[in-house]
Write an enzyme that holds these catalytic residues in place. Structure first.
Site, PDB file in Angstrom:
ATOM      1  CB  SER A   1      -8.178   3.673   2.976  1.00 53.67           C
ATOM      2  OG  SER A   1      -7.320   3.021   3.907  1.00 53.67           O
TER       3      SER A   1
ATOM      4  CE  LYS B   1      -3.871   1.979   2.661  1.00 57.16           C
ATOM      5  NZ  LYS B   1      -4.758   1.824   3.838  1.00 57.16           N
TER       6      LYS B   1
ATOM      7  CB  SER C   1      -8.562   0.690   5.669  1.00 65.42           C
ATOM      8  OG  SER C   1      -9.313   1.848   5.540  1.00 65.42           O
TER       9      SER C   1
END
Ligand code: GLN
Length: 485
Positions: A151, A76, A175
């Site tokens: 997210s 990420k 998330s």
């Protein structure tokens, strides 16, 4: 090769059915082919990946290899990567090349995993749909008109479409679990303090926790093994031994007690999702577990409490982006105040600004006691609910989300309804507990996730329960047709 488990990939590498260079090329080719449709990656690290793969092949040849040596991974874009752009999904960090590796990135390098790219995400991890990214929305591999969740939507979409066998994510209020659920993969949010936060760009420091995404619980166990552990660079890292999470995957569930919180099965839960979760509960009964209804009475307060605490912490954490030291700087500032104001107002997106404003408000003199302190007190009550529940049960089971994925654009003008998509995940962060989302079927062709919640540091129990379910179901093996071959 993209349909193989981590055990199979590691065996294939060891037995020289393919090299890490070949494996990495295979995934890079898929990324180049499919990323234009999915927008799951912000940066593709092709040259570095090929170099790392060759190094891994060398290690494999000299038998210094571990279970992840030579296996591709995506991080990420919230994790700092030395010499590689680290944007956190924001314009304000669009020009930021991190000067060091996050501890997690370093651990995975040491384990020999091969970084293939940095994944798209909601700006500063604020969002549940990946639509707040400066780099545009990520598309759900099951239906491109739908969100992948957020997210960590880029990481989830990348694994769901098999553009990488493993990816990292972070979970502040859901998330990892929410996008895992919406894309049909397995994602685990560890206990607060289990995985180092050093070099993981801060959103809400008392809630943020990094964790693994993979197509199965077994593969998550491999990644969690490499990510976990004490780090003296993170003051909230907890110094307790890391077990081998793959060792207890096959323990029997006979006599184990599963709690169903009645507040997680009430109004607002999509009936089809509820039906899939009931099927999963029956599967656990067949595996020998006993089921018991429990109550987490303060559940209804978790979303409001989160939306005081998380913005408060973010308003403080994001004060460092001032246009002076690094990141975006506005053009031709008149004076210092103009530099601050315009750098921040041009560099941050709307959701981030909304959170900073809420956070600044709840922390301001005169409101601090009424909002921030009150929220912290309720947070304690929410923790106590779980402490009481774990006196009666070994694990708590619920849906991961109230409904399957929603359409891109459907909730962007209604932040409250967006915030409610995390209603079953947020309390777990407030209590610091571990949680996992496991694929549990489909509704109208879109995946449904089941959440398992464990006691503090009970990741091995979560993975044991998740793996047991995955030995009697095939949901985690189902791949969107477009990406299957
Ligand atoms: N959707 C929640 C939020 O927007 C949680 C995000 C997260 O876990 N990073 O704050």
């Amino acid at each position: 090769m993209h349909n193989l488990s981590i055990n199979d990939l590691a065996r294939g590498l060891r037995e020289k059915h393919f090299s890490s260079a070949e494996l990495t090329e295979h995934f890079l080719k898929r990324i180049k082919q499919f990323n234009p449709k999915l927008n799951a990656f912000i940066t593709i690290t092709e040259t570095a990946a090929i170099k790392a793969a060759k190094e891994a092949d060398h290690k494999l040849a000299t038998k210094e290899a571990g279970p992840l040596t030579g296996i591709p991974i995506a991080h990420k874009d919230i994790f700092c990567t030395d010499g590689i752009k680290t944007s956190c999904g924001s314009k304000i960090l669009d020009n930021f090349i991190a000067p060091y590796d996050a501890t997690v990135v370093q651990q995975l390098k040491q384990a020999g995993a091969v970084l293939v790219g940095k994944t798209n995400m909601d700006e500063f991890a604020m969002g549940s749909s990946n639509e707040t990214s400066y780099y545009g929305p990520v598309h759900n591999p099951w239906d491109h008109d739908y969100v992948p969740g957020g997210s960590s939507g880029g990481s989830a979409a990348a694994v769901a479409a098999r553009l990488a066998p493993l990816a990292t994510g972070t979970d502040t209020g859901g998330s990892i679990r929410q996008p895992a659920a919406l894309t049909g993969i397995t994602g685990l949010k560890p206990t607060y303090g289990r995985v180092s936060r050093y070099g993981m760009i801060a959103f809400a420091s008392s809630l943020d926790q990094g964790g693994p995404f993979a197509s199965s619980a077994e593969d998550c166990a491999h990644l969690l093994n490499a990510m976990s552990g004490f780090d003296d660079k993170d003051s909230t890292s907890v110094n307790i031994a890391v077990p081998d999470y793959t060792a207890s995957l096959n323990q029997s569930l006979k006599g184990k007690r599963i709690g169903l919180p009645k507040e997680y099965f009430g109004d607002g839960l999509n009936a089809e999702v509820a039906a899939r979760i009931q099927d999963a509960i029956r599967a656990y009964e067949k595996l020998g577990a006993t089921i018991k209804e429990i109550s987490l009475p303060n559940t209804g307060l978790s979303v409001p409490v989160y939306y005081v605490i998380a913005p408060a912490e973010c308003s403080s954490n994001l004060a460092r982006y001032d246009g002076v030291r690094y990141g975006y700087r506005c053009d031709k500032p008149k004076d210092l105040e103009d530099l601050y104001k315009r750098s921040r107002s041009e560099g941050f997106g709307n959701e981030v600004k909304r959170r900073i404003m809420i956070g600044t408000y709840v922390l301001s003199a005169g409101y601090y006691d009424a909002f921030y302190i009150k929220a912290q007190k309720i947070r304690r009550l929410i923790c106590n609910d779980f402490i009481n529940a774990f006196k009666e049960v070994d694990i708590i089971l619920s849906p991961s989300t109230p409904a399957p994925a929603f359409k891109i654009g459907e909730k962007t003008s209604d932040p409250i309804s967006m915030y409610l998509s995390d209603i079953y995940t947020i309390a777990i962060n407030l209590a610091g507990l571990p949680g996992i989302s496991v694929p549990a079927g489909f509704v109208n062709g879109l995946p449904v996730g089941m959440q398992l919640i464990g006691n503090l540091f009970a990741e091995a129990t979560l993975l044991n329960f998740a793996h047991a379910y995955q030995t009697v179901t095939d949901w985690h093996r189902t791949i969107p047709q477009e990406f299957a071959s």
